[in-house]
Scaffold this motif. Sequence first.
Motif, PDB file in Angstrom:
ATOM      1  N   ARG A 151      -7.648   4.910 -14.724  1.00 33.77           N
ATOM      2  CA  ARG A 151      -8.469   3.746 -15.075  1.00 33.77           C
ATOM      3  C   ARG A 151      -7.936   2.565 -14.302  1.00 33.77           C
ATOM      4  O   ARG A 151      -6.720   2.403 -14.156  1.00 33.77           O
ATOM      5  N   ILE A 152      -8.837   1.739 -13.799  1.00 31.68           N
ATOM      6  CA  ILE A 152      -8.454   0.613 -12.975  1.00 31.68           C
ATOM      7  C   ILE A 152      -9.021  -0.647 -13.644  1.00 31.68           C
ATOM      8  O   ILE A 152     -10.178  -0.687 -14.034  1.00 31.68           O
ATOM      9  N   ILE A 153      -8.171  -1.658 -13.823  1.00 30.91           N
ATOM     10  CA  ILE A 153      -8.532  -2.853 -14.604  1.00 30.91           C
ATOM     11  C   ILE A 153      -8.530  -4.066 -13.687  1.00 30.91           C
ATOM     12  O   ILE A 153      -7.633  -4.227 -12.867  1.00 30.91           O
ATOM     13  N   PHE A 154      -9.517  -4.895 -13.855  1.00 34.54           N
ATOM     14  CA  PHE A 154      -9.619  -6.101 -13.033  1.00 34.54           C
ATOM     15  C   PHE A 154      -9.260  -7.309 -13.879  1.00 34.54           C
ATOM     16  O   PHE A 154      -9.891  -7.585 -14.904  1.00 34.54           O
ATOM     17  N   LEU A 171      -5.484  -4.725 -11.221  1.00 33.31           N
ATOM     18  CA  LEU A 171      -5.539  -5.601 -10.068  1.00 33.31           C
ATOM     19  C   LEU A 171      -5.750  -7.022 -10.567  1.00 33.31           C
ATOM     20  O   LEU A 171      -6.730  -7.307 -11.260  1.00 33.31           O
ATOM     21  N   VAL A 185      -5.075  -6.839 -18.783  1.00 34.34           N
ATOM     22  CA  VAL A 185      -3.814  -6.135 -19.026  1.00 34.34           C
ATOM     23  C   VAL A 185      -4.151  -4.692 -19.376  1.00 34.34           C
ATOM     24  O   VAL A 185      -5.210  -4.422 -19.939  1.00 34.34           O
ATOM     25  N   ARG A 234      -4.263   6.986  -7.520  1.00 33.78           N
ATOM     26  CA  ARG A 234      -3.072   7.297  -8.340  1.00 33.78           C
ATOM     27  C   ARG A 234      -3.297   7.135  -9.833  1.00 33.78           C
ATOM     28  O   ARG A 234      -2.357   7.349 -10.606  1.00 33.78           O
ATOM     29  N   VAL A 235      -4.465   6.683 -10.271  1.00 33.18           N
ATOM     30  CA  VAL A 235      -4.651   6.329 -11.685  1.00 33.18           C
ATOM     31  C   VAL A 235      -5.938   6.927 -12.263  1.00 33.18           C
ATOM     32  O   VAL A 235      -6.784   7.432 -11.533  1.00 33.18           O
ATOM     33  N   VAL A 255     -10.529 -10.262  -3.473  1.00 32.55           N
ATOM     34  CA  VAL A 255     -10.485  -8.822  -3.729  1.00 32.55           C
ATOM     35  C   VAL A 255     -11.118  -8.014  -2.574  1.00 32.55           C
ATOM     36  O   VAL A 255     -10.636  -6.929  -2.228  1.00 32.55           O
ATOM     37  N   ILE A 282      -7.038  -1.149  -3.000  1.00 32.98           N
ATOM     38  CA  ILE A 282      -7.830  -0.654  -4.125  1.00 32.98           C
ATOM     39  C   ILE A 282      -7.986   0.863  -4.041  1.00 32.98           C
ATOM     40  O   ILE A 282      -7.825   1.570  -5.036  1.00 32.98           O
ATOM     41  N   ALA A 283      -8.263   1.368  -2.826  1.00 31.87           N
ATOM     42  CA  ALA A 283      -8.429   2.822  -2.657  1.00 31.87           C
ATOM     43  C   ALA A 283      -7.134   3.558  -2.998  1.00 31.87           C
ATOM     44  O   ALA A 283      -7.146   4.589  -3.669  1.00 31.87           O
ATOM     45  N   GLU A 289       0.829  -1.206   0.000  1.00 33.24           N
ATOM     46  CA  GLU A 289       0.000   0.000   0.000  1.00 33.24           C
ATOM     47  C   GLU A 289       0.864   1.257   0.000  1.00 33.24           C
ATOM     48  O   GLU A 289       0.572   2.228  -0.704  1.00 33.24           O
ATOM     49  N   GLN A 295      -6.689   3.499  -6.785  1.00 36.48           N
ATOM     50  CA  GLN A 295      -7.629   4.413  -7.445  1.00 36.48           C
ATOM     51  C   GLN A 295      -7.155   5.860  -7.358  1.00 36.48           C
ATOM     52  O   GLN A 295      -7.312   6.634  -8.289  1.00 36.48           O
TER      53      GLN A 295
END
Lengths: 528, 528
Positions: free
Chosen positions: B447-450, B424, B453, B444-445, B431, B438-439, B410, B442
Amino acid sequence: MITGKNYIGSQLVASGNKTYKTFNPESNQENEHIFTEATQKEINNAVDLASKAFKEYRTVSGERKAEFLNAIADEILALDNELIQTYCSESGLPEGRAKGERGRTVFQLRSFADLVEEGSWVEATIDTAIPDREPSPKSDLRKMNIPLGPVVVFGASNFPLAYSTAGGDTAAALAAGCPVIVKSHPMHAGTGELIASAIIKAAEKTEMPNGVFSNINSSGIEVGQQLVAHPKVKAVGFTGSIRGGRALLDLAAKREEPIPVFAEMGSINPVIMLPKALQNRAENLATTYANSITLGTGQFCTNPGLILGIKSDALDSFISSLAKKIVEINPTCMLHPNIVGAYENNKTKAIAQEGLAVIANYKENTQPNYASQIITTVEGKTFLDNPTLHQEVFGPYSMVVQCEDEKQLEEIISNLEGQLTGTLISDANEVANYPTIIAALQNRVGRIIFNGVPTGVEVCPSMVHGGPYPASTDSRFTAVGVHSIKRWVRPFSYQDWPNNILPDELKNENPLHILRSVNGKLTKEDIV
Amino acid sequence: MITGKNYIGSQLVASGNKTYKTFNPESNQENEHIFTEATQKEINNAVDLASKAFKEYRTVSGERKAEFLNAIADEILALDNELIQTYCSESGLPEGRAKGERGRTVFQLRSFADLVEEGSWVEATIDTAIPDREPSPKSDLRKMNIPLGPVVVFGASNFPLAYSTAGGDTAAALAAGCPVIVKSHPMHAGTGELIASAIIKAAEKTEMPNGVFSNINSSGIEVGQQLVAHPKVKAVGFTGSIRGGRALLDLAAKREEPIPVFAEMGSINPVIMLPKALQNRAENLATTYANSITLGTGQFCTNPGLILGIKSDALDSFISSLAKKIVEINPTCMLHPNIVGAYENNKTKAIAQEGLAVIANYKENTQPNYASQIITTVEGKTFLDNPTLHQEVFGPYSMVVQCEDEKQLEEIISNLEGQLTGTLISDANEVANYPTIIAALQNRVGRIIFNGVPTGVEVCPSMVHGGPYPASTDSRFTAVGVHSIKRWVRPFSYQDWPNNILPDELKNENPLHILRSVNGKLTKEDIV
């Protein structure tokens, strides 16, 4: 009760040794309370607290943020007479204005409460997956607005309530999910502390994280600079002078991580008077504009400081009527001796410019801190050639530019700096004959008014209070109305995120019943 | 046909004497065409033309702008094989990629055509008058988005079509009503000129004003600087390096009138691999990531340059699998010898850092301009303490950080610079156990991808391609998808404006049948 201390989150602290007092311009003497400027350590504590609070506050539901905002409004009203008296003693503005501005402030807070309680403001946009798409599958993508982080707000001298501690910037940022640190305006530090106490009470009652709000005293520029330079601050809201706003913009741009600064700055708010309108109602226009120019001692950012017309007998008659009407109005008090001083300096500088004629000058005023209204005129070419004449004279001042012809009028408009507003005074039948004038005006302003006055900024979703630089530092946003929340948020995408850990706004079942764009269609339906 | 000249509006001109050629990295030799850099006079002419064209183009209907954008797409397709061959010879990228990127470019143009033809994108917001409101009447206010003015676009080296001459920035700006001046990327000047010819043809066929588009050749940085500093330029779009984007941002901030710069810059796109996912599918993940890291020779801004996991046997096993898989992939060509040179330098600089271990290094590659992929690992604390390791190595490079525990993971995420994406990798059941991870990600970015790639940026309304600085210079906007049009517009208010001279978007009868917010309600109805 006013303590003169800083709110670092919910703590009242004052470990520094630099103090100052506010000033009552109406009685021309200092007010009693002593305010202690925040130390660098206190500033850092406030920002650290805000940054920690953000971790929780960013995920607080719209419903709970609405409770918080409504509680702030309630606590402001509960301050009752102490607030109104403090406001008047720190601004020289009359009680009616104080109450009106309080009403506006409360209305803004409740508007943002309604906005976030309803919830569709996050602009949820969903494109569902197409697993069998050729040549490659399409992922599920879901977007919504999320808050930027701690925001620093600089209040305005001329609106101690509606554009200050719990004003539009603060209300919008808190609604967005951003903790707020207010750099209190030194001219109304007592009003600011009272409002801060209301916000802190509301935060405690609605169980918001400590640090969601802080109020920092300061009499100079260093405290503001330290706040804007702090790496944990993520955005800045400012209302004030071009010099002040630009300094903060420059500072923010030089940071290792540049941050957005929304500064609403000066404006001379050009008014174009078309020939037939002048012919038909020069006298009425003179009365209307004499009142608009002197409203609130000319201390509105939308004050009409520039009137443009094409030379004619009708324009001459408007000018002489305006000169007559404006001196019939009794002078009123300005906010602070420093504001009076700046008004006198700027007026003197303007009058000293070659080619400028003073056509009305209220002479008899002897009361300290009262401002004498003044009207000047100038030829179009003189105005075009002298940038000093384009500068704002903050106060009850306006200049009438006598243009040679339509072409020169258009040239003058095109060469103006960016403005908050532009006003067109026109007869119904003549407006269609001036498309290039209208286009030129639109290109320089954020709001265009037909047959009215620019003073008066309605709080509603279709308002734009902003405009091309230097009216604001980013014309892509408004400072007034619920859409001003967009200054403090960024879009964020979730790709293929499991439904159960998506935020409620983006879940299939749409538990918040908000309006969303799903595969290009606006709907409140769930996704099956 | 490629002439090597600049398009100043529809004119091909080349009065300068500074010339350059493009380079074919696959054959390792210069291409034949000679390009002439624009002179200061040509640059000024282009901006003056754009500024004049804006007066007309800003009022062109959505329907006609759609015709223009669709005509650009048609003309690009009509360039056929000449475009594909030129693209390949100037980039070293294979024909399949060229065709794919052309498809994406055409799709983007047609998406914006659909957007402006439909028309609701202007976000028309109307609050009608309340003449009998107490204590004062309410004016009629109507707001819509209008274009900013001439926009300068800097194309990307790594996307000669989709993020360059007629790429997302240009398409969005033209859709918004802004003339565009492209600063052609020197590495693919021929591709750029071909696309520029298509835009000019389309502009002529659809009778757009001359100056709505210009294409400026340049091999160094001066031309771009002159463009950004020009007073008549009102906004800038850029895709490229942090150094380049920041220099333009700084330049724009120093102007007398600062202007918005949207720069999409570097990113290392962290990938977090959670323990159970690693336990269950280390081998599969290694294969997937070996492919993603080397895709397009690692020349995507969303390339996964940083993989984070908590120390475990499963992480060790992932690392050794990744090391094995990645050297099984054949190296491919980079865009230009300069890009290869930068890759080698950055790689060498990274490897020289204390504590970094090279675990896979493709050795046998001897072909000029081909890039050898490489994987490194480092301890969490070493990564935290050394900012050099946080810098992007543009190319087929990735670093695996072995964290001590969840807390360190973290901390590492929280200390990252802003990123375009975060990924992630998780088993469905684990999860929910990592809310703080996750927080932090989020925050720092963009778009977050689960479980995917980061490479692959879908063009759709819910995409965010942008993020906290330095992923972009303004996280409040996306560079991809139709909402990217918001970068180039500002809201504008009409107060009490007569219906017959309001723009169609705001007229009572809603002649364009667009969706509008009228007194708080979304509707296509007319106002009676």
